[in-house]
Design a protein around this motif. Sequence first.
Motif, short mmCIF file in Angstrom:
data_model
loop_
_atom_site.label_atom_id
_atom_site.label_comp_id
_atom_site.label_asym_id
_atom_site.label_seq_id
_atom_site.Cartn_x
_atom_site.Cartn_y
_atom_site.Cartn_z
N GLN A 1 1.89 1.84 -3.48
CA GLN A 1 0.73 2.35 -4.22
C GLN A 1 0.52 3.85 -3.97
O GLN A 1 0.31 4.63 -4.91
N GLN A 2 0.61 4.24 -2.69
CA GLN A 2 0.41 5.64 -2.35
C GLN A 2 1.55 6.52 -2.90
O GLN A 2 1.30 7.64 -3.36
N GLN B 1 0.82 -1.21 0.00
CA GLN B 1 0.00 0.00 0.00
C GLN B 1 0.86 1.27 0.00
O GLN B 1 0.46 2.29 -0.56
#
Length: 512
Positions: free
Chosen positions: A469-470, A466
């Motif tokens: 992704q961010q 994540q």
Amino acid sequence: MDWIKQNKWRLGLLAGLVGIAYLGTLDNAFVSDDIYGIVNNPEIVKFDWVVKNPTIVLNRLIYFIIANGFGIVPWPFRLVNILVHLMTAVGVMILGGWLINRTVGTVAAVLVAVHPIMIESVTWISGGGYSWYTALLIWSLIFYIKAKDSWWKYGTSILLFLGALQYSEKAVILPGILLVYRLVIEKKRGRWGDLVPYIGLSGLWLAINLLKVGARLSYLEAEFTGGGGSKINPLIQIPVAIANYLSLIFWPDKLTLYHSELNITQEIFWLMAGITIIYFLVSAGLLWLGFKGKAKFGIAGFFLAWLVIGLSPTLLPLGVAWIVAERYVYFGAIGVFVLTAWGLVSFSQRPKQTEAGWAVITLLVCLLIIRTLVRNSNWQNQDVLWLSAERTSPTSPQNHNNLGDLYGRRGDLKQAEWHFMQAISLNQNYADAMHNLANTYFQEGKLDEAIEWYTKALKFKPSLWQSHQQLGSIYYQKGDKQTALAEFKKALGIVPEDQKLIEAVKRVEQEL
């Protein structure tokens, strides 16, 4: 059927008390590990998931049946836990009745039914494995005691033990319980070979789970460094754990999911060590007297040893367990409850003390029910649980991370930022808190700070896709599409089937 008729008021009493204590929790929300293990687990409705791991088939089968029969709602999962808890209480009633007397067995079962230290293994759906394996172990012991020359009862006992192992590797303690029982209570039983299947199954489960220790340690180091997963000298761990459990049993005030307040002074430690040494010495002395033919002393020693044997898997210096967790003592506390009940009943049976004795028992049960109802109210949902833990576990990095998430969802980003920073200050390797802090900065538009903390999170937990992704999203906003694509691909390398990442990679590649 005759036994049920003879004990119908006792069974009704236990069912009523368990109902009073726990039926009000049926509508409580999923919390903590329930989210990952049930709510966000798409495999739970597939039979392939049930048989994927042969050591936990029964555990998964129950979840599979509930998920397909009722859907992903909390009440049926929790109702099963409550019924299993009742099964534990009934088993204690039978066992205590056989080994001591029916009154002691009943009072001990009542304490099991209503004591708040049992809550974490009943109200918390993910803690239900502890109530399951305990119930199955007690009934396995019951069938073993009654088996003698009955092969079907003996076979049932072994099958129940196998079922307990399917719920937790901690059920490997049963051979220890059986060995102590044979040495100090039923010494004339004869064949010792009937313990071989139990020892064999325990050995098999130990071997299987020892192979998993490395993976478990890696997970704990990534997720909970500074809490669970940290190795500690057993000469320190054992007295701290046992003294804390005894304290929580006799004064169940500071109940919490995170027992983080264990920074004790030297004076308190030596007090804990003294309590533990006395406990071991008294247990050993009573067991020795039982071995020498003093039946009542042997039974008392058996139930004192029950606590230590029950806790033994979590007292090993492997670094795979928390030092103190209420669910760990669900099985072991039963030994203390039986002895407490024995003392209270003995007091109430003295001349001129019957009324006073039963008044004390009644008052104790009422107070425990009230404490259980209050504690169960803390488990309504995650927000209430984390706020209640803030009072009892102010130095828990996990709970500060949870509180940061709570305030973030409420839109109070300053409070969220403060709690995430607290979590990181308490555990400087806490990657999830770093990721969540970065999310907070991202929401506040502080992109450079967000990049810094996403990067730090990945340093300590490279599998945290994540964060990649961010980072991809931030670099895309900044117009750095090459770096954004690289971050999206790194995330996709960790979760290759994630559709949003696949679409993000395709979109950025088309724009380049």
